[in-house]
Write an enzyme that holds these catalytic residues in place. Structure first.
Site, PDB file in Angstrom:
ATOM      1  CE  LYS A   1    -107.790  -5.157  51.689  1.00  0.00           C
ATOM      2  NZ  LYS A   1    -106.932  -4.534  50.656  1.00  0.00           N
TER       3      LYS A   1
ATOM      4  CB  THR B   1     -97.512  -2.014  41.998  1.00  0.00           C
ATOM      5  OG1 THR B   1     -96.833  -0.768  42.157  1.00  0.00           O
ATOM      6  CG2 THR B   1     -98.608  -1.853  40.962  1.00  0.00           C
ATOM      7  CB  THR B   2    -102.357  -4.355  44.301  1.00  0.00           C
ATOM      8  OG1 THR B   2    -103.021  -3.103  44.028  1.00  0.00           O
ATOM      9  CG2 THR B   2    -101.792  -4.318  45.709  1.00  0.00           C
TER      10      THR B   2
ATOM     11  CG  PHE C   1     -93.625  -3.697  51.838  1.00  0.00           C
ATOM     12  CD1 PHE C   1     -92.311  -4.045  51.613  1.00  0.00           C
ATOM     13  CD2 PHE C   1     -94.498  -3.690  50.762  1.00  0.00           C
ATOM     14  CE1 PHE C   1     -91.863  -4.368  50.340  1.00  0.00           C
ATOM     15  CE2 PHE C   1     -94.076  -4.014  49.493  1.00  0.00           C
ATOM     16  CZ  PHE C   1     -92.741  -4.356  49.269  1.00  0.00           C
TER      17      PHE C   1
ATOM     18  N   GLY D   1    -105.049  -9.211  50.061  1.00  0.00           N
ATOM     19  CA  GLY D   1    -103.830  -9.790  49.503  1.00  0.00           C
ATOM     20  C   GLY D   1    -102.950 -10.398  50.581  1.00  0.00           C
ATOM     21  CB  THR D   2    -102.112  -9.294  54.023  1.00  0.00           C
ATOM     22  OG1 THR D   2    -101.528  -8.069  53.557  1.00  0.00           O
ATOM     23  CG2 THR D   2    -101.295  -9.823  55.190  1.00  0.00           C
TER      24      THR D   2
ATOM     25  CG  HIS E   1    -108.240  -4.841  55.608  1.00  0.00           C
ATOM     26  ND1 HIS E   1    -108.159  -6.221  55.606  1.00  0.00           N
ATOM     27  CD2 HIS E   1    -106.953  -4.388  55.559  1.00  0.00           C
ATOM     28  CE1 HIS E   1    -106.886  -6.582  55.553  1.00  0.00           C
ATOM     29  NE2 HIS E   1    -106.138  -5.489  55.528  1.00  0.00           N
TER      30      HIS E   1
END
Length: 235
Positions: free
Chosen positions: A151, A92-93, A118, A157-158, A147
Site C-alpha cells: 500500500k 473509487t479513490t 465500507f 484514506g480510512t 496495512h
C-alpha cells in the site's frame, strides 16, 4: 437489502468488483442486472450481462450502481445515475475537488454515498471517535494505521476519515503509518489525558467485509431521498 433492488456493478473486473459479483452469486440477496468493465470479452458471465465502459448508455434499468473503478471513469457513472434517478454507492479513490463538487451537485437529484472504507465496523468506530473527541476536550488524539507492504498512500484514506470524525468532535488528530506483510487493515485511535488513555481499535482480517458493506449500503440507499449519505447513516 431487498431482493427487488437491482444493482449495476461498475468496475467489475477489479478486486472489489469481483468480490461484489461473487458475494451476490453466493446468495447475498442481490440482483445484478449488469457488470461494467473497461473491456469486455464474454457478453454474459454467470448469467450477468457484461458491458464495456463506453457502453454505459445501453445498460438495463437499475436501482443503485456500486462503483469501485478509477477516478477517470467516475464522471460517466455519476452522470448516468443522475440521469436515471438511481442511487450511487462509490468507493473509487483519487477523486478531484471538481468530482467531489459534482457529487454534491448530483445529490440534489439522487442519493449518493462515497466512502473511503465500507466496513460496517469502521462506520461504528467513526461515530465512537467523534463522540470520544467531543467528550474529552484537550486530550491528545493519535491515529496509528497498519496495512500491507504494497500500500503506497499514507496515512490511509480510512485514517484520514477517522481524523475528520475526531475533528468533528473538536480534536486534532496526529497520524502514524505502518506498512508490513499482508496486513489487510488495522486502525487504532488513542485519546490520552493526564494519567489515563482510551484506545479504540478496528482490525480487518478479510477483504470481503468491504464488499459486504457496499452491498449493505446499496440496498439501504436504494429508494432514499436525494442527498449525501454516510455509511453510518445506513446502519
Amino acid at each position: 437489502m431487498t431482493e427487488t433492488a437491482k444493482l449495476l456493478i461498475h468496475g467489475a473486473s477489479g478486486r472489489m468488483g469481483q468480490a461484489l459479483l461473487r458475494l451476490c452469486a453466493e446468495g447475498g440477496n442481490c440482483t445484478v442486472v449488469g457488470a461494467v468493465s473497461r473491456k469486455v470479452g464474454q457478453r454474459v458471465i454467470d448469467g450477468v450481462p457484461q458491458f464495456a465502459s463506453n457502453e454505459l448508455a445501453g445498460v438495463p434499468a437499475f436501482d443503485a450502481a456500486v462503483d469501485f473503478s478509477l477516478a477517470e471513469a467516475f464522471d460517466p457513472i455519476l452522470a448516468l445515475c443522475a440521469e436515471r434517478g438511481a442511487a450511487l454507492v462509490s468507493g473509487t479513490t483519487g477523486l478531484s475537488e471538481a468530482q467531489r463538487a459534482a457529487i454534491a451537485e448530483a445529490s440534489a437529484r439522487i442519493p449518493v454515498l462515497w466512502a473511503a472504507n465500507f466496513s460496517l465496523g469502521v462506520a461504528v468506530l467513526s461515530e465512537l471517535v467523534e463522540r470520544a473527541a467531543a467528550a474529552l476536550p484537550g486530550w491528545d488524539c493519535d491515529i496509528v494505521e497498519a496495512h500491507h507492504a504494497g500500500k503506497k498512500d499514507a496515512p490511509s484514506g480510512t485514517a484520514l476519515a477517522l481524523g475528520e470524525a475526531a475533528g468533528q468532535g473538536g480534536a486534532l488528530a496526529r497520524y502514524a503509518s505502518l506498512r508490513a506483510g499482508d496486513i489487510v487493515g488495522e486502525h487504532l485511535i488513542q485519546f490520552a489525558g493526564i494519567g489515563e488513555r482510551i484506545e479504540l481499535v478496528h482490525r480487518a482480517t478479510n477483504r470481503d467485509i468491504f464488499a459486504r458493506g457496499a452491498l449493505h449500503a446499496a440496498g439501504r440507499l436504494s429508494g432514499r431521498a436525494p442527498g449525501v449519505y454516510r455509511l453510518r447513516d445506513l446502519l
